[in-house]
Every structure is written in structure tokens, then in C-alpha cells.
Design a protein around this motif. Structure first.
Motif, mmCIF file in Angstrom:
data_model
loop_
_atom_site.group_PDB
_atom_site.id
_atom_site.type_symbol
_atom_site.label_atom_id
_atom_site.label_comp_id
_atom_site.label_asym_id
_atom_site.label_seq_id
_atom_site.Cartn_x
_atom_site.Cartn_y
_atom_site.Cartn_z
ATOM 1 N N GLN A 140 0.847 -1.190 0.000
ATOM 2 C CA GLN A 140 0.000 0.000 0.000
ATOM 3 C C GLN A 140 0.885 1.244 0.000
ATOM 4 N N LEU A 141 0.265 2.407 -0.177
ATOM 5 C CA LEU A 141 0.973 3.674 -0.091
ATOM 6 C C LEU A 141 0.650 4.341 1.234
ATOM 7 N N SER A 142 1.669 4.974 1.849
ATOM 8 C CA SER A 142 1.433 5.753 3.054
ATOM 9 C C SER A 142 0.731 7.053 2.672
ATOM 10 N N LEU A 143 0.311 7.815 3.671
ATOM 11 C CA LEU A 143 -0.354 9.083 3.399
ATOM 12 C C LEU A 143 0.573 10.079 2.705
ATOM 13 N N GLU A 144 1.898 9.898 2.889
ATOM 14 C CA GLU A 144 2.833 10.780 2.197
ATOM 15 C C GLU A 144 3.153 10.296 0.798
ATOM 16 N N GLY A 145 2.592 9.143 0.405
ATOM 17 C CA GLY A 145 2.822 8.627 -0.934
ATOM 18 C C GLY A 145 4.004 7.700 -1.063
ATOM 19 N N HIS A 146 4.526 7.199 0.057
ATOM 20 C CA HIS A 146 5.639 6.262 0.009
ATOM 21 C C HIS A 146 5.118 4.822 0.114
ATOM 22 N N PRO A 147 5.796 3.880 -0.582
ATOM 23 C CA PRO A 147 5.347 2.486 -0.538
ATOM 24 C C PRO A 147 5.616 1.848 0.811
ATOM 25 N N VAL A 148 4.668 1.048 1.263
ATOM 26 C CA VAL A 148 4.773 0.342 2.539
ATOM 27 C C VAL A 148 4.331 -1.103 2.335
ATOM 28 N N VAL A 149 5.116 -2.035 2.853
ATOM 29 C CA VAL A 149 4.730 -3.444 2.834
ATOM 30 C C VAL A 149 4.129 -3.790 4.192
ATOM 31 N N GLN A 150 2.900 -4.246 4.176
ATOM 32 C CA GLN A 150 2.207 -4.638 5.397
ATOM 33 C C GLN A 150 2.313 -6.159 5.555
ATOM 34 N N ILE A 151 2.755 -6.603 6.734
ATOM 35 C CA ILE A 151 2.911 -8.028 7.015
ATOM 36 C C ILE A 151 2.028 -8.381 8.202
ATOM 37 N N GLU A 152 1.052 -9.223 7.961
ATOM 38 C CA GLU A 152 0.157 -9.668 9.033
ATOM 39 C C GLU A 152 0.748 -10.903 9.699
ATOM 40 N N THR A 191 -0.042 -6.353 12.545
ATOM 41 C CA THR A 191 0.790 -6.172 11.362
ATOM 42 C C THR A 191 2.065 -5.426 11.718
ATOM 43 N N VAL A 192 3.110 -5.698 10.973
ATOM 44 C CA VAL A 192 4.328 -4.896 11.031
ATOM 45 C C VAL A 192 4.553 -4.322 9.640
ATOM 46 N N GLU A 193 5.304 -3.225 9.572
ATOM 47 C CA GLU A 193 5.480 -2.514 8.316
ATOM 48 C C GLU A 193 6.950 -2.485 7.909
ATOM 49 N N LEU A 194 7.185 -2.623 6.615
ATOM 50 C CA LEU A 194 8.497 -2.396 6.027
ATOM 51 C C LEU A 194 8.364 -1.255 5.044
ATOM 52 N N GLN A 195 9.166 -0.216 5.222
ATOM 53 C CA GLN A 195 9.105 0.924 4.311
ATOM 54 C C GLN A 195 10.496 1.210 3.762
ATOM 55 N N PRO A 196 10.711 0.995 2.463
ATOM 56 C CA PRO A 196 12.020 1.303 1.877
ATOM 57 C C PRO A 196 12.337 2.781 2.017
ATOM 58 N N GLU A 204 11.955 2.980 -4.488
ATOM 59 C CA GLU A 204 11.284 2.491 -3.282
ATOM 60 C C GLU A 204 10.130 1.567 -3.643
ATOM 61 N N VAL A 205 9.369 1.961 -4.655
ATOM 62 C CA VAL A 205 8.225 1.157 -5.081
ATOM 63 C C VAL A 205 8.687 -0.210 -5.569
ATOM 64 N N ARG A 206 9.737 -0.204 -6.355
ATOM 65 C CA ARG A 206 10.233 -1.473 -6.887
ATOM 66 C C ARG A 206 10.774 -2.360 -5.761
ATOM 67 N N GLN A 207 11.499 -1.749 -4.805
ATOM 68 C CA GLN A 207 12.010 -2.516 -3.675
ATOM 69 C C GLN A 207 10.868 -3.131 -2.882
ATOM 70 N N ALA A 208 9.820 -2.347 -2.639
ATOM 71 C CA ALA A 208 8.666 -2.856 -1.910
ATOM 72 C C ALA A 208 7.993 -4.000 -2.666
ATOM 73 N N ALA A 209 7.897 -3.862 -3.991
ATOM 74 C CA ALA A 209 7.297 -4.917 -4.802
ATOM 75 C C ALA A 209 8.093 -6.213 -4.684
ATOM 76 N N ASP A 210 9.421 -6.112 -4.708
ATOM 77 C CA ASP A 210 10.265 -7.299 -4.568
ATOM 78 C C ASP A 210 10.063 -7.942 -3.195
ATOM 79 N N TRP A 211 9.973 -7.123 -2.149
ATOM 80 C CA TRP A 211 9.750 -7.668 -0.811
ATOM 81 C C TRP A 211 8.422 -8.411 -0.729
#
Length: 236
Positions: A140-152, A191-196, A204-211
Motif C-alpha cells: 500500500q501507499l502511506s499518506l505521504e505517498g511512500h510504498p509500505v509493505v504490510q505483514i500480518e 501487522t508490522v510494516e516495512l518501508q524502503p 522504493e516502489v520497486r524494492q517494496a514490490a520485490d519484498w
């Protein structure tokens, strides 16, 4: 690397200029649509044969196939030939396909969470949580527009994180710290979050996609190395 709670991120957002943020969010969303061809997009690149060497080819093949499917590689064929996993597929069509795609397919992909006394500590001891505790992963995207990986995580893993004896959590991927939690309490949700944190948002988006791909498909059962990659034809 500094952890940021959702509350902090919201405050930073609302102190900004709303029109500018909304415009930036629209631009970043377009970048996301482009870069996320890496996750289930339309394959329009070269058609190649990739061969991976390993000591557990039969067990490795399903992991590589799942990753290839998550990436959206076209007309995919995966089979085992002795100690090699052979992959024939159409690549996504990005400039670095012939290096980035095999690297992601063969990456160990071991996710673990450790406790630590300081942010500069190295991961050591037994992890508090790992791949077996993951129940869902999404982007997902954060409110600032940065990619975030959510892990449940499953509830028992969350309890282990909350009951830790050290203040810091180190989130690692293949023993590399990719995110931290530097608050004595929490996390307080499942959930925990990973944000490149890279210089360019598209990176950042590509890194998040790979994760996301690695976390959804799980780690490889043994080491894998690219033995060869051969161009067969163009997708067109």
C-alpha cells in the motif's frame, strides 16, 4: 534507519500542503502502476531460458515457479533437470530484466524479527518471529505517498514481539536489517510494516514490490545460483 509510527506519519502529512501532497500522490500512483508490472503485470520483454543450480532442485522448483507467477512472467514453464531448475518465460520488459529477474527468483528470502538493545546492534540469538508466522502480505501507499509493505502476523508472534526483553526490534531479510521498531512498547496491532528508504520513489516502489514477492512465496529451501540465461526470442 529510523522507525516511524503511523501516528508520526499522519502528523507529518497534515503539516504539509494538502494540494501539493495530493498532486504528488497522483504522480506517485502513476509510478506505482508502472513499476508494479513486477507483480503480476503484462510480460512484454524477451523470452529467455534460465537455469538455476542447487542441491535441492525438486524442492526449489515450486518456490521459483511461485515467484515467477507473482512477477507475471509470461508463458511460464518450469521443470527440474538433475540438479538444475529450468525456467522458460517471457520477461516483464524492464531495462534490467536479465539481471534483476534471476536475482529475485534465486534470492534466499529469509524474513526474521529480532530483539536488540540498540538500533546499531546486529541480529543475533533466536528470532522472535519469522516466515512461518506470516498470514498475509500486501502493498500500500502511506499518506505521504511512500510504498509500505504490510505483514500480518499470527497472534502468538505478536505476543512474542510485545513481550520482548529488549527495547528494539530489527526486521531482517536475508540477515539485512530492512526496518526497525525503536519504541519500548508495541507493536500494538497484528501487522508490522516495512518501508524502503531510497533516494527515488520509483526505486522504493520497486524494492517494496520485490519484498512482497519474497514474503508471499517464502524462502528457498537451499541455496540457488544462476547457471545460465539464454535469450530465445522477443515476446512480440
Amino acid at each position: 534507519m529510523r522507525s516511524r509510527t503511523p501516528k508520526e506519519r499522519n502528523v507529518r502529512f497534515f503539516f504539509g500542503s494538502l494540494p501539493m501532497v495530493l498532486a504528488g500522490f497522483l504522480i506517485i500512483s502513476l509510478i506505482v502502476l508502472f513499476v508494479l508490472t513486477r507483480i503480476g503485470g503484462v510480460a512484454e520483454g524477451e523470452r529467455v531460458e534460465m537455469r538455476f543450480e542447487s542441491t535441492c532442485a525438486a524442492e526449489l522448483a515450486p518456490v521459483i515457479e511461485n515467484r515467477a507467477q507473482e512477477m507475471g512472467l509470461g508463458e511460464l514453464r518450469v521443470d527440474v533437470q538433475g540438479q538444475q531448475v529450468r525456467v522458460v518465460a517471457t520477461l516483464p520488459g524492464l531495462d534490467d530484466d536479465q539481471t534483476a529477474v534471476p536475482a529475485l527468483l534465486a534470492q534466499p528470502g529469509v524474513f526474521e524479527i529480532y530483539q536488540a538493545e540498540t538500533l546499531e546492534s546486529l541480529p543475533e540469538g533466536d528470532p522472535l518471529a519469522g516466515q512461518e508466522d506470516i498470514t498475509n502480505v500486501w502493498y500500500q501507499l502511506s499518506l505521504e505517498g511512500h510504498p509500505v509493505v504490510q505483514i500480518e502476523l499470527q497472534p502468538n508472534a505478536l505476543l512474542r514481539l510485545q513481550g520482548r526483553s529488549a527495547p528494539i526490534l530489527l526486521y531482517t531479510l536475508d540477515n539485512l536489517v530492512v526496518e526497525t521498531w525503536d519504541f519500548e512498547e508495541g507493536p500494538d496491532k497484528d501487522t508490522v510494516e516495512l518501508q524502503p528508504e531510497l533516494l527515488r520513489t520509483e526505486d522504493e516502489v520497486r524494492q517494496a514490490a520485490d519484498w512482497v514477492i519474497l514474503l508471499r512465496t517464502g524462502p528457498t529451501p537451499c541455496a540457488a545460483t544462476l547457471a545460465s540465461i539464454t535469450t530465445l526470442e522477443s515476446a512480440s
